[in-house]
Scaffold this active site. Structure first.
Site, PDB file in Angstrom:
ATOM      1  N   ASP A 160     -49.604 -69.640  37.198  1.00 10.76           N
ATOM      2  CA  ASP A 160     -50.021 -70.994  36.838  1.00 10.76           C
ATOM      3  C   ASP A 160     -51.095 -70.902  35.751  1.00 10.76           C
ATOM      4  OD1 ASP A 160     -51.067 -73.528  36.705  1.00 10.76           O
ATOM      5  OD2 ASP A 160     -51.497 -73.687  38.851  1.00 10.76           O
ATOM      6  N   ILE A 161     -50.821 -71.469  34.593  1.00  5.75           N
ATOM      7  CA  ILE A 161     -51.737 -71.336  33.460  1.00  5.75           C
ATOM      8  C   ILE A 161     -53.072 -72.050  33.706  1.00  5.75           C
ATOM      9  CG2 ILE A 161     -51.022 -73.369  32.124  1.00  5.75           C
ATOM     10  CD1 ILE A 161     -50.988 -71.504  29.630  1.00  5.75           C
TER      11      ILE A 161
ATOM     12  N   ASP B 118     -47.916 -79.817  31.237  1.00  5.22           N
ATOM     13  CA  ASP B 118     -48.801 -80.891  30.764  1.00  5.22           C
ATOM     14  C   ASP B 118     -49.425 -81.616  31.960  1.00  5.22           C
ATOM     15  OD1 ASP B 118     -50.011 -82.720  29.067  1.00  5.22           O
ATOM     16  OD2 ASP B 118     -48.163 -83.747  28.486  1.00  5.22           O
TER      17      ASP B 118
ATOM     18  N   THR C  70     -39.519 -74.880  26.871  1.00  2.00           N
ATOM     19  CA  THR C  70     -38.424 -74.334  27.685  1.00  2.00           C
ATOM     20  C   THR C  70     -38.193 -75.089  28.998  1.00  2.00           C
ATOM     21  OG1 THR C  70     -39.798 -72.701  28.839  1.00  2.00           O
ATOM     22  CG2 THR C  70     -38.819 -72.026  26.750  1.00  2.00           C
ATOM     23  N   GLY C  71     -38.920 -76.203  29.185  1.00  2.00           N
ATOM     24  CA  GLY C  71     -38.713 -77.022  30.381  1.00  2.00           C
ATOM     25  C   GLY C  71     -37.986 -78.299  30.000  1.00  2.00           C
TER      26      GLY C  71
END
Ligand code: AR6
Length: 168
Positions: free
Chosen positions: A8-9, A32, A120-121
């Site tokens: 998780d970023i 986001d 990519t999502g």
């Protein structure tokens, strides 16, 4: 220096994380949503003020806000391209996301930044192609400058993680 992590970023501890935003900068789903939830309202307020002043953030460009409650100091917001069968300069625009984000890191003299797998999502960019663009763009930027920036790719899903493992 390029690192790879899975996870998780929003947990990244360093100078900045990059957000895969949309042009309105009003938040959304995916990474986001996770960044705004974890960072708190100050990020959204700064995004809204920026849009009032500058208009929407075009695809491929990047801007910076503070990071609220996150463990980093900054969030760099960039807008990846929506995949359109490769007919709309998607590779170039995706590369610009990485390059323009890194230019901000350079301007701010940052030492560390983490990227998610932009586009990519929800934006449906094929993961293998996006991974190649991401790695090549970052490698080119780092090898063409004198900066001391450590870049970490943070992959959320197994597929992206395996692709980056191969490339790196
Ligand atoms: N940490 C790291 N990576 C994550 C996380 C996380 N917490 N959560 C998801 N990902 P997406 P896009 C990965 O859809 O395709 C938003 O609604 C995820 O597995 O977040 O650029 C925006 O507001 C995927 O690989 O971004 C825009 O409207 C990657 O993040 C739109 O989605 C990107 O997926 C942008 O679409």
């Amino acid at each position: 220096m390029i690192h790879l992590q899975q996870g998780d970023i929003t947990l990244f501890e360093g100078d900045a994380i990059v957000n895969a935003a949309n042009s309105s900068l009003q938040g959304g789903g995916g990474v986001d949503g996770a960044i705004h939830r974890a960072g708190g309202s100050v990020i959204l307020e700064e995004c809204a003020a920026w849009v009032r002043k500058n208009g929407v953030l075009p695809t491929g460009k990047a801007m910076i806000t503070s990071a609220g409650n996150l463990r980093c100091n900054w969030v760099i917001h960039t807008v990846g391209p929506v995949w359109n069968n490769g007919l709309k300069d998607e590779d170039l625009l995706l590369s610009s996301c990485y390059i323009n984000s890194l230019h901000i890191c350079r301007e701010k003299k940052m030492r560390s930044v983490a990227f998610p797998n932009i586009s990519t999502g929800a934006y449906r960019f094929p993961k293998p192609d996006a991974a190649e663009v991401a790695v090549a763009s970052v490698q080119n930027f780092l090898s063409s400058g004198e900066d001391d920036i450590e870049v970490t790719f943070i992959c959320f899903d197994d597929h992206n993680y395996r692709l980056y493992q191969k490339l790196l």
